[in-house]
Scaffold this motif. Structure first.
Motif, PDB file in Angstrom:
ATOM      1  N   GLY A  58      27.542 -39.433  -9.700  1.00  0.00           N
ATOM      2  CA  GLY A  58      28.478 -38.384 -10.055  1.00  0.00           C
ATOM      3  C   GLY A  58      28.161 -37.080  -9.367  1.00  0.00           C
ATOM      4  O   GLY A  58      27.252 -36.969  -8.558  1.00  0.00           O
ATOM      5  N   VAL A  59      28.950 -36.083  -9.704  1.00  0.00           N
ATOM      6  CA  VAL A  59      28.832 -34.745  -9.144  1.00  0.00           C
ATOM      7  C   VAL A  59      28.479 -33.805 -10.277  1.00  0.00           C
ATOM      8  O   VAL A  59      29.068 -33.870 -11.356  1.00  0.00           O
ATOM      9  CB  VAL A  59      30.163 -34.311  -8.492  1.00  0.00           C
ATOM     10  N   ILE A  60      27.529 -32.909 -10.052  1.00  0.00           N
ATOM     11  CA  ILE A  60      27.144 -31.941 -11.078  1.00  0.00           C
ATOM     12  C   ILE A  60      28.010 -30.691 -10.912  1.00  0.00           C
ATOM     13  O   ILE A  60      28.083 -30.115  -9.830  1.00  0.00           O
ATOM     14  CB  ILE A  60      25.648 -31.559 -10.957  1.00  0.00           C
ATOM     15  N   LEU A  61      28.673 -30.297 -11.989  1.00  0.00           N
ATOM     16  CA  LEU A  61      29.493 -29.093 -12.015  1.00  0.00           C
ATOM     17  C   LEU A  61      28.922 -28.143 -13.050  1.00  0.00           C
ATOM     18  O   LEU A  61      28.418 -28.580 -14.085  1.00  0.00           O
ATOM     19  CB  LEU A  61      30.938 -29.440 -12.386  1.00  0.00           C
ATOM     20  N   THR A  62      29.006 -26.850 -12.783  1.00  0.00           N
ATOM     21  CA  THR A  62      28.515 -25.855 -13.725  1.00  0.00           C
ATOM     22  C   THR A  62      29.697 -25.056 -14.256  1.00  0.00           C
ATOM     23  O   THR A  62      30.497 -24.533 -13.471  1.00  0.00           O
ATOM     24  CB  THR A  62      27.512 -24.908 -13.049  1.00  0.00           C
ATOM     25  N   SER A  63      29.811 -24.958 -15.577  1.00  0.00           N
ATOM     26  CA  SER A  63      30.892 -24.190 -16.188  1.00  0.00           C
ATOM     27  C   SER A  63      30.574 -22.699 -16.104  1.00  0.00           C
ATOM     28  O   SER A  63      29.442 -22.311 -15.821  1.00  0.00           O
ATOM     29  CB  SER A  63      31.072 -24.615 -17.645  1.00  0.00           C
ATOM     30  N   PRO A  64      31.575 -21.842 -16.346  1.00  0.00           N
ATOM     31  CA  PRO A  64      31.326 -20.391 -16.282  1.00  0.00           C
ATOM     32  C   PRO A  64      30.212 -19.910 -17.216  1.00  0.00           C
ATOM     33  O   PRO A  64      29.550 -18.923 -16.929  1.00  0.00           O
ATOM     34  CB  PRO A  64      32.668 -19.781 -16.681  1.00  0.00           C
ATOM     35  N   ASN A  65      29.972 -20.623 -18.322  1.00  0.00           N
ATOM     36  CA  ASN A  65      28.906 -20.195 -19.240  1.00  0.00           C
ATOM     37  C   ASN A  65      27.538 -20.773 -18.855  1.00  0.00           C
ATOM     38  O   ASN A  65      26.562 -20.565 -19.554  1.00  0.00           O
ATOM     39  CB  ASN A  65      29.252 -20.549 -20.687  1.00  0.00           C
ATOM     40  N   GLY A  66      27.465 -21.500 -17.737  1.00  0.00           N
ATOM     41  CA  GLY A  66      26.197 -22.015 -17.249  1.00  0.00           C
ATOM     42  C   GLY A  66      25.873 -23.444 -17.657  1.00  0.00           C
ATOM     43  O   GLY A  66      24.884 -24.000 -17.210  1.00  0.00           O
ATOM     44  N   THR A  67      26.694 -24.051 -18.507  1.00  0.00           N
ATOM     45  CA  THR A  67      26.465 -25.437 -18.917  1.00  0.00           C
ATOM     46  C   THR A  67      26.748 -26.369 -17.741  1.00  0.00           C
ATOM     47  O   THR A  67      27.755 -26.225 -17.055  1.00  0.00           O
ATOM     48  CB  THR A  67      27.365 -25.813 -20.100  1.00  0.00           C
ATOM     49  N   LYS A  68      25.860 -27.327 -17.514  1.00  0.00           N
ATOM     50  CA  LYS A  68      26.031 -28.278 -16.418  1.00  0.00           C
ATOM     51  C   LYS A  68      26.591 -29.594 -16.946  1.00  0.00           C
ATOM     52  O   LYS A  68      26.171 -30.088 -17.994  1.00  0.00           O
ATOM     53  CB  LYS A  68      24.702 -28.521 -15.716  1.00  0.00           C
ATOM     54  N   TYR A  69      27.533 -30.148 -16.192  1.00  0.00           N
ATOM     55  CA  TYR A  69      28.165 -31.427 -16.529  1.00  0.00           C
ATOM     56  C   TYR A  69      28.142 -32.329 -15.309  1.00  0.00           C
ATOM     57  O   TYR A  69      28.246 -31.881 -14.181  1.00  0.00           O
ATOM     58  CB  TYR A  69      29.627 -31.226 -16.954  1.00  0.00           C
ATOM     59  N   ARG A  70      28.016 -33.621 -15.558  1.00  0.00           N
ATOM     60  CA  ARG A  70      28.130 -34.621 -14.502  1.00  0.00           C
ATOM     61  C   ARG A  70      29.535 -35.202 -14.589  1.00  0.00           C
ATOM     62  O   ARG A  70      29.937 -35.721 -15.623  1.00  0.00           O
ATOM     63  CB  ARG A  70      27.098 -35.732 -14.682  1.00  0.00           C
TER      64      ARG A  70
END
Length: 84
Positions: A58-70
């Motif tokens: 997968g790809v790691i994305l970071t939300s505006p609040n800094g939380t990271k999601y795959r």
């Protein structure tokens, strides 16, 4: 100290391959068309970006609040996310 920008062209000088701007952008070209550019906030991709491979997780994305999601794309095209 001397700082310069650098430009790379094809053998006859008719096609831009890359440019490295002093204290600025890095630009990459394909067929004399800009495809990738660094900007003050990250990067800009012109066209499609293919990320991952057959064994990619997968790809790691970071939300505006800094939380990271795959972000994971299943073989059937469905999307799912998990916290990292």
């Amino acid at each position: 100290m001397l700082f310069r920008s650098y430009f790379f062209f094809d053998e006859d000088g008719g096609e831009t391959l890359a440019s490295f701007i002093n204290d600025g952008a890095v630009n990459l070209y394909h067929n004399n068309s800009k495809k990738f550019e660094t900007v003050g906030t990250g990067v800009t991709v012109y066209g499609d970006a293919y990320i991952g491979s057959d064994n990619s997780s997968g790809v790691i994305l970071t939300s505006p609040n800094g939380t990271k999601y795959r972000l994971i794309v299943a073989n059937d095209g469905t999307l799912s996310t998990t916290s990292v």
